[in-house]
Scaffold this motif. Structure first.
Motif, mmCIF file in Angstrom:
data_model
loop_
_atom_site.group_PDB
_atom_site.id
_atom_site.type_symbol
_atom_site.label_atom_id
_atom_site.label_comp_id
_atom_site.label_asym_id
_atom_site.label_seq_id
_atom_site.Cartn_x
_atom_site.Cartn_y
_atom_site.Cartn_z
ATOM 1 N N ASP A 35 -3.739 -12.649 -5.342
ATOM 2 C CA ASP A 35 -2.759 -11.570 -5.460
ATOM 3 C C ASP A 35 -3.377 -10.322 -4.850
ATOM 4 O O ASP A 35 -4.539 -9.996 -5.145
ATOM 5 N N PRO A 36 -2.654 -9.599 -3.998
ATOM 6 C CA PRO A 36 -3.236 -8.418 -3.355
ATOM 7 C C PRO A 36 -3.646 -7.364 -4.388
ATOM 8 O O PRO A 36 -2.979 -7.171 -5.399
ATOM 9 N N GLU A 37 -4.751 -6.695 -4.109
ATOM 10 C CA GLU A 37 -5.203 -5.608 -4.966
ATOM 11 C C GLU A 37 -4.441 -4.326 -4.617
ATOM 12 O O GLU A 37 -3.928 -4.186 -3.503
ATOM 13 N N PRO A 38 -4.341 -3.391 -5.570
ATOM 14 C CA PRO A 38 -3.708 -2.103 -5.246
ATOM 15 C C PRO A 38 -4.412 -1.449 -4.050
ATOM 16 O O PRO A 38 -5.637 -1.481 -3.949
ATOM 17 N N GLN A 39 -3.654 -0.931 -3.169
ATOM 18 C CA GLN A 39 -4.162 -0.245 -1.978
ATOM 19 C C GLN A 39 -4.834 -1.178 -0.978
ATOM 20 O O GLN A 39 -5.497 -0.712 -0.056
ATOM 21 N N GLN A 40 -4.679 -2.507 -1.143
ATOM 22 C CA GLN A 40 -5.245 -3.433 -0.153
ATOM 23 C C GLN A 40 -4.496 -3.245 1.161
ATOM 24 O O GLN A 40 -3.284 -3.437 1.223
ATOM 25 N N ARG A 41 -5.195 -2.878 2.218
ATOM 26 C CA ARG A 41 -4.541 -2.467 3.457
ATOM 27 C C ARG A 41 -4.131 -3.642 4.334
ATOM 28 O O ARG A 41 -3.178 -3.528 5.108
ATOM 29 N N ILE A 42 -4.856 -4.757 4.267
ATOM 30 C CA ILE A 42 -4.512 -5.937 5.067
ATOM 31 C C ILE A 42 -4.157 -7.066 4.118
ATOM 32 O O ILE A 42 -4.972 -7.488 3.292
#
Length: 334
Positions: A149-156
């Motif tokens: 699951d993407p982390e907060p503020q993950q840019r890519i």
């Protein structure tokens, strides 16, 4: 003591191209083998990535996996492996994330540290940037993150890929990946089907250093085993000459197309070449079902692996399918 009936049986397919047959024939036979494996109850089928080799048709691994997945229903499918120095981690995550989105709970990603080809071909694969094997640990971590699951503020973010949690395996023929798999708590597959020398040392290193993770609570090991199973020992030895010729060609830089079997290898190899081929096939199980059953049980007793992943270089496709039928009979009787 572990038994063969308790051990998982899987297949590593290189889509071998045969002399006098087309590449399309090989790709369609790969599907035929996968459907056969699914019917027989094999646990998984993996495809190996190789490039610039005229005898191996599985170079576009993710594409071929998509073809096979679309025409099977339950068999787990994956790479054995994707050679990570050839690829940007994000592209790998997107490809396997796409497969996992279309075919949920069936797709796996095995990763290798070597390029699986020569330096010139490697440069052709990665024109803009040359990865090295030293980059492998960081690339593995990057791929693992793309599948979460993407982390907060993950840019890519890999789309598809994010939140698919594709199972990742590390593959190796030396001690490096064994150590990394142990550190990351990932399953490990040793390439003893072509480089058996460090098998026992790598397995011991992996098990002794394994750290439980969100992926695995305890070590899990598979090993590659070349097989030629036929009705009799004599027939199996005859069929095995196709593989012997192929390894000879590999050593001498000749065509890797699979040749028909021959009555004798005398005159085709020198004593030194014969020894080299025997070293290559040190883990091979060649013979009748009774012979191969004894050999596999001996391997299991010595290694205590969780899974065998079988390769097979038989020229005749019907005999090749029969090889895998006989192997499953051995498992069920073990």
């Amino acid at each position: 003591m572990a038994t063969l009936s308790e051990t998982k049986f899987s297949i590593l397919e290189l889509a071998p191209v045969r002399e006098n047959h087309s590449i399309e024939f090989s790709l369609r036979h790969a599907l035929e083998l996968a459907q056969h494996a699914e019917m027989l109850g094999y646990d998984r089928l993996w495809l190996a990535e190789h490039h610039n080799m005229d005898g191996i048709a599985s170079s576009a691994t993710a594409v071929l996996l998509g073809f096979i997945a679309a025409n099977t229903r339950t068999l787990r499918l994956g790479s054995g492996g994707i050679m990570l120095p050839n690829h940007a981690p994000l592209v790998v995550a997107e490809q396997f994330g796409t497969l996992a989105t279309l075919y949920p709970n069936r797709i796996e990603l095995g990763l290798g540290r070597a390029p699986g080809t020569d330096q010139m071909t490697m440069r052709a694969l990665r024109r803009g940037r040359q990865e090295t094997e030293d980059q492998f640990p960081q690339d593995v971590l990057e791929i693992l993150q793309y599948f979460k699951d993407p982390e907060p503020q993950q840019r890519i973010v890999a789309t598809p890929g994010q939140s698919t949690h594709v199972p990742v395996w590390l593959l190796g023929s030396s001690l490096f990946s064994a150590q990394l798999a142990a550190k990351l708590g990932l399953p490990y597959s040793f390439a003893s089907h072509f480089a058996p020398r460090m098998l026992h040392q790598a397995i011991a290193l992996y098990r002794e250093n394994f750290q439980p993770s969100e992926y695995l609570s305890q070590p899990y090991v598979s090993m590659g085993v070349p097989t030629i199973v036929a009705a009799t020992d004599a027939e199996a030895q005859y069929l095995a000459t196709s593989g012997y010729q192929r390894v000879l060609s590999l050593m001498s830089g000749q065509s890797l197309k699979l040749k028909p079997p021959v009555e004798t290898m005398q005159g085709l190899w020198s004593p030194m070449e014969q020894l080299s081929v025997q070293n290559f096939y040190a883990m091979a199980q060649i013979g009748s079902p009774e012979t191969v059953k004894r050999g596999l049980q001996d391997l299991l007793d010595k290694t205590q692996v969780d899974e065998f992943i079988f390769t097979c270089d038989i020229y005749d496709t019907a005999k090749r399918l029969e090889n895998f039928s006989l192997l499953m009979d051995i498992k069920q009787s073990g």
